[in-house]
Scaffold this motif. Sequence first.
Motif, PDB file in Angstrom:
ATOM      1  N   ASN A 363      11.897   1.553   4.624  1.00  0.00           N
ATOM      2  CA  ASN A 363      12.212   0.981   5.940  1.00  0.00           C
ATOM      3  C   ASN A 363      10.958   0.470   6.643  1.00  0.00           C
ATOM      4  OD1 ASN A 363      15.006   1.514   5.730  1.00  0.00           O
ATOM      5  ND2 ASN A 363      14.696   3.618   6.460  1.00  0.00           N
ATOM      6  N   ASN A 364      10.135  -0.225   5.875  1.00  0.00           N
ATOM      7  CA  ASN A 364       8.895  -0.826   6.378  1.00  0.00           C
ATOM      8  C   ASN A 364       7.849   0.193   6.816  1.00  0.00           C
ATOM      9  OD1 ASN A 364       9.745  -3.394   5.849  1.00  0.00           O
ATOM     10  ND2 ASN A 364      10.342  -3.866   7.942  1.00  0.00           N
ATOM     11  N   ILE A 365       8.052   1.449   6.482  1.00  0.00           N
ATOM     12  CA  ILE A 365       7.030   2.464   6.749  1.00  0.00           C
ATOM     13  C   ILE A 365       6.233   2.681   5.474  1.00  0.00           C
ATOM     14  CG2 ILE A 365       6.588   4.866   7.365  1.00  0.00           C
ATOM     15  CD1 ILE A 365       9.129   4.827   9.024  1.00  0.00           C
ATOM     16  N   ILE A 366       4.931   2.417   5.550  1.00  0.00           N
ATOM     17  CA  ILE A 366       4.057   2.600   4.391  1.00  0.00           C
ATOM     18  C   ILE A 366       3.472   4.006   4.435  1.00  0.00           C
ATOM     19  CG2 ILE A 366       1.948   1.852   3.234  1.00  0.00           C
ATOM     20  CD1 ILE A 366       2.410  -0.928   4.311  1.00  0.00           C
ATOM     21  N   GLU A 367       3.725   4.757   3.390  1.00  0.00           N
ATOM     22  CA  GLU A 367       3.154   6.095   3.261  1.00  0.00           C
ATOM     23  C   GLU A 367       2.165   6.082   2.097  1.00  0.00           C
ATOM     24  OE1 GLU A 367       4.438  10.692   2.115  1.00  0.00           O
ATOM     25  OE2 GLU A 367       5.961   9.111   2.249  1.00  0.00           O
ATOM     26  N   ILE A 368       0.922   6.417   2.369  1.00  0.00           N
ATOM     27  CA  ILE A 368      -0.078   6.505   1.309  1.00  0.00           C
ATOM     28  C   ILE A 368       0.081   7.865   0.634  1.00  0.00           C
ATOM     29  CG2 ILE A 368      -2.524   6.375   0.732  1.00  0.00           C
ATOM     30  CD1 ILE A 368      -1.359   3.803   1.912  1.00  0.00           C
ATOM     31  N   VAL A 369       0.383   7.856  -0.659  1.00  0.00           N
ATOM     32  CA  VAL A 369       0.644   9.110  -1.377  1.00  0.00           C
ATOM     33  C   VAL A 369      -0.498   9.475  -2.317  1.00  0.00           C
ATOM     34  CG1 VAL A 369       3.139   8.834  -1.215  1.00  0.00           C
ATOM     35  CG2 VAL A 369       1.933   7.892  -3.198  1.00  0.00           C
ATOM     36  N   PHE A 370      -1.540   8.653  -2.352  1.00  0.00           N
ATOM     37  CA  PHE A 370      -2.703   8.962  -3.187  1.00  0.00           C
ATOM     38  C   PHE A 370      -3.606   9.897  -2.394  1.00  0.00           C
ATOM     39  CE2 PHE A 370      -6.667   8.332  -5.445  1.00  0.00           C
ATOM     40  CZ  PHE A 370      -6.258   8.185  -6.765  1.00  0.00           C
ATOM     41  N   GLN A 371      -3.735  11.121  -2.849  1.00  0.00           N
ATOM     42  CA  GLN A 371      -4.446  12.146  -2.091  1.00  0.00           C
ATOM     43  C   GLN A 371      -5.887  11.736  -1.808  1.00  0.00           C
ATOM     44  OE1 GLN A 371      -4.412  15.984  -3.947  1.00  0.00           O
ATOM     45  NE2 GLN A 371      -5.229  17.051  -2.162  1.00  0.00           N
ATOM     46  N   GLY A 372      -6.290  11.908  -0.548  1.00  0.00           N
ATOM     47  CA  GLY A 372      -7.660  11.613  -0.154  1.00  0.00           C
ATOM     48  C   GLY A 372      -7.880  10.203   0.342  1.00  0.00           C
ATOM     49  N   VAL A 373      -6.812   9.378   0.361  1.00  0.00           N
ATOM     50  CA  VAL A 373      -6.916   7.994   0.815  1.00  0.00           C
ATOM     51  C   VAL A 373      -5.998   7.805   2.015  1.00  0.00           C
ATOM     52  CG1 VAL A 373      -6.540   5.572   0.204  1.00  0.00           C
ATOM     53  CG2 VAL A 373      -7.517   7.144  -1.478  1.00  0.00           C
ATOM     54  N   SER A 374      -6.465   7.065   3.015  1.00  0.00           N
ATOM     55  CA  SER A 374      -5.692   6.852   4.240  1.00  0.00           C
ATOM     56  C   SER A 374      -5.351   5.376   4.408  1.00  0.00           C
ATOM     57  CB  SER A 374      -6.502   7.316   5.458  1.00  0.00           C
ATOM     58  OG  SER A 374      -7.591   6.427   5.688  1.00  0.00           O
ATOM     59  N   HIS A 375      -4.488   5.095   5.393  1.00  0.00           N
ATOM     60  CA  HIS A 375      -4.179   3.706   5.729  1.00  0.00           C
ATOM     61  C   HIS A 375      -5.447   2.942   6.097  1.00  0.00           C
ATOM     62  CE1 HIS A 375      -0.086   5.450   6.566  1.00  0.00           C
ATOM     63  NE2 HIS A 375       0.269   4.338   5.957  1.00  0.00           N
ATOM     64  N   ILE A 376      -6.299   3.574   6.894  1.00  0.00           N
ATOM     65  CA  ILE A 376      -7.505   2.896   7.359  1.00  0.00           C
ATOM     66  C   ILE A 376      -8.441   2.604   6.191  1.00  0.00           C
ATOM     67  CG2 ILE A 376      -9.586   3.191   8.766  1.00  0.00           C
ATOM     68  CD1 ILE A 376      -7.854   4.536  10.853  1.00  0.00           C
ATOM     69  N   ASP A 377      -8.479   3.494   5.201  1.00  0.00           N
ATOM     70  CA  ASP A 377      -9.268   3.215   3.999  1.00  0.00           C
ATOM     71  C   ASP A 377      -8.780   1.936   3.334  1.00  0.00           C
ATOM     72  OD1 ASP A 377     -10.839   5.516   4.236  1.00  0.00           O
ATOM     73  OD2 ASP A 377      -9.388   6.738   3.154  1.00  0.00           O
ATOM     74  N   CYS A 378      -7.460   1.757   3.293  1.00  0.00           N
ATOM     75  CA  CYS A 378      -6.897   0.556   2.666  1.00  0.00           C
ATOM     76  C   CYS A 378      -7.209  -0.686   3.490  1.00  0.00           C
ATOM     77  CB  CYS A 378      -5.386   0.711   2.496  1.00  0.00           C
ATOM     78  SG  CYS A 378      -4.894   2.022   1.359  1.00  0.00           S
ATOM     79  N   VAL A 379      -7.071  -0.587   4.809  1.00  0.00           N
ATOM     80  CA  VAL A 379      -7.342  -1.736   5.674  1.00  0.00           C
ATOM     81  C   VAL A 379      -8.811  -2.136   5.587  1.00  0.00           C
ATOM     82  CG1 VAL A 379      -7.385  -2.554   8.059  1.00  0.00           C
ATOM     83  CG2 VAL A 379      -5.452  -1.198   7.241  1.00  0.00           C
ATOM     84  N   ALA A 380      -9.702  -1.133   5.585  1.00  0.00           N
ATOM     85  CA  ALA A 380     -11.137  -1.415   5.525  1.00  0.00           C
ATOM     86  C   ALA A 380     -11.600  -1.731   4.113  1.00  0.00           C
ATOM     87  CB  ALA A 380     -11.920  -0.222   6.072  1.00  0.00           C
ATOM     88  N   GLY A 381     -10.815  -1.321   3.112  1.00  0.00           N
ATOM     89  CA  GLY A 381     -11.217  -1.551   1.733  1.00  0.00           C
ATOM     90  C   GLY A 381     -12.242  -0.561   1.239  1.00  0.00           C
ATOM     91  N   VAL A 382     -12.366   0.561   1.921  1.00  0.00           N
ATOM     92  CA  VAL A 382     -13.342   1.591   1.555  1.00  0.00           C
ATOM     93  C   VAL A 382     -12.711   2.949   1.769  1.00  0.00           C
ATOM     94  CG1 VAL A 382     -15.570   2.621   2.115  1.00  0.00           C
ATOM     95  CG2 VAL A 382     -15.314   0.158   2.204  1.00  0.00           C
ATOM     96  N   VAL A 383     -12.854   3.846   0.798  1.00  0.00           N
ATOM     97  CA  VAL A 383     -12.429   5.226   0.999  1.00  0.00           C
ATOM     98  C   VAL A 383     -13.572   5.929   1.712  1.00  0.00           C
ATOM     99  CG1 VAL A 383     -11.670   7.360  -0.093  1.00  0.00           C
ATOM    100  CG2 VAL A 383     -10.954   5.155  -1.030  1.00  0.00           C
ATOM    101  N   THR A 384     -13.412   6.090   3.019  1.00  0.00           N
ATOM    102  CA  THR A 384     -14.516   6.455   3.899  1.00  0.00           C
ATOM    103  C   THR A 384     -15.198   7.753   3.495  1.00  0.00           C
ATOM    104  OG1 THR A 384     -13.198   5.440   5.646  1.00  0.00           O
ATOM    105  CG2 THR A 384     -15.154   6.647   6.319  1.00  0.00           C
ATOM    106  N   ASP A 385     -14.432   8.744   3.090  1.00  0.00           N
ATOM    107  CA  ASP A 385     -15.021  10.045   2.799  1.00  0.00           C
ATOM    108  C   ASP A 385     -15.923  10.021   1.572  1.00  0.00           C
ATOM    109  OD1 ASP A 385     -13.748  11.096   4.952  1.00  0.00           O
ATOM    110  OD2 ASP A 385     -12.063  11.919   3.824  1.00  0.00           O
ATOM    111  N   ASP A 386     -15.757   9.028   0.709  1.00  0.00           N
ATOM    112  CA  ASP A 386     -16.559   8.966  -0.512  1.00  0.00           C
ATOM    113  C   ASP A 386     -17.812   8.116  -0.350  1.00  0.00           C
ATOM    114  OD1 ASP A 386     -15.016  10.617  -1.942  1.00  0.00           O
ATOM    115  OD2 ASP A 386     -14.008   9.101  -3.138  1.00  0.00           O
ATOM    116  N   ILE A 387     -17.688   7.002   0.360  1.00  0.00           N
ATOM    117  CA  ILE A 387     -18.814   6.086   0.463  1.00  0.00           C
ATOM    118  C   ILE A 387     -19.933   6.729   1.276  1.00  0.00           C
ATOM    119  CG2 ILE A 387     -19.565   3.846   1.324  1.00  0.00           C
ATOM    120  CD1 ILE A 387     -17.816   3.860  -1.199  1.00  0.00           C
TER     121      ILE A 387
END
Length: 509
Positions: A363-387
């Motif tokens: 229903n147009n709700i995006i749920e990130i199911v990959f552990q350790g990755v957030s929506h903002i990581d996807c928008v920014a293109g960087v997994v913040t906790d790792d970089i």
Amino acid sequence: MLIISMFTGCDKTASKDSGNLQIDTSHIYKCVIGIEDDDNNGWWTEIYEEGTKKFFADKFGLDVVFRKYNPNASPKDNLLGENAIDLLISMNCFIPDEYMEGYFVDMNEYRNQMPDYWNKWMKIGDNWERDFEKCASRIMDTKSNKLYGVPSISNFSFPSLVWMYKEDVFKKYGIDFPSTIEELYQTALDLKEKTGKPPIWFYGRESLEAGISFAYGTTFSSFYLDMQESEYRYALLDETWLDAMKMIINMQKEELIIIGHLDKSTKIDENAVITCTSPGSLRFLKEQDISWKLAPNILTSEKSDISTTYLFLTPQNKFYCINAISNVEVKKRLITLINWLATDEGIMKAWFGEEGKTYKLNNNIIEIVFQGVSHIDCVAGVVTDDIGIKGIEGKFKEFHNYALGRPFYIASPKWENYKGEELNVYIEAFEIMKNLKVIETISTDEIEAKTNEKYWNIFNKITKCESQFFKDMKNTGWKNMDGGCKSYIADIEKKGVHELLDYLNNKID
């Protein structure tokens, strides 16, 4: 103009005609993709492993090898030889002039094979040709009408700075979030009296200067472009600029603000209850205090209902250029790849990975199911906790076995169509932006490119004078601001600031 010659007679949609390229993926061709990182550190050429390479083989019949593109090297080093780059992705949008001399294919020749790409551009609006020309100017040859690559499509944007506040504190003291910058000043005085602490946090001095001046419908210093009016302006000539400066000085004198983030930390002072920052910062604010939220409105001044903003574009600009001497089949498949990246399927694959493995859509709700990755990581293109902690290792590398990542962000999802806990702030910021005047800073290089020797000299005289003005004001503690500003304006008017603006705005030859 190149755009006119390219698009004359175009309908509102590009036809998906029989010229579309057909790919036989049973035949696999070696392909070298060269990536210039936007931070020039080589991450993107090292993260892709078997999952990504298998995808390129299965989908496009390409056995992909990734290598780093060095814009400082000669075309011979990058585009010729055994390991020559077939697809060059410049994430800094920097292609040296010598590369324009026959090294890349003319993308005009493949227009009919890229209907999804061009349709995505057309959906931006009536001025899409102008936007395209601006994005692609570096890879255009207006004399020969050749287009030596295609730019990414910045089809979504949100304000670079928004106001946020701790809702619990405001409720505790029975305070509503202010609607004007003057009300914010009084609210900050009241909060400081109640708590004994400075209530407003700014992520660096630039955030302070921009946040306050935006509320007055201007910017802090120098030349800028009013995007709505398509008009070049000079900030210190704006009637409200002096009001903005006085507000900044008053807030500092009353010790209402804290300037932090100088160490690039994401943490904010625990006593702060108001801040002006990018929408993506809400994630880090909530990690410290769950009551942080996006302010319900923009701030203007009592004298005007106009507020300005810079835009953060998604995706950020980049170029895709194909080597002219690459194998014919490889070129065909790369054209298909670029076009596919502009489809809904390609966009979701680039930004979020594979449905069911890295994200779920319901229903147009995006749920990130990959552990350790957030929506903002996807928008920014960087997994913040790792970089910065683990470099390219950890979740950043694992996630991009599924998601193609920032080099392949050729267009953005329709963010307004999606929901998600961390996506909502971008959508809400997008709604707020509808009431803002969008401006764009103008670099020295852009001024030089637009002026002849006479007006370039005027510009240099003004910037030198401006530098001295700010130096003098700071040395005197910003005393006699009215007189100092009046004297400065008179000085730059004599030096030709209005004449320069008229020239930039094509009002004089």
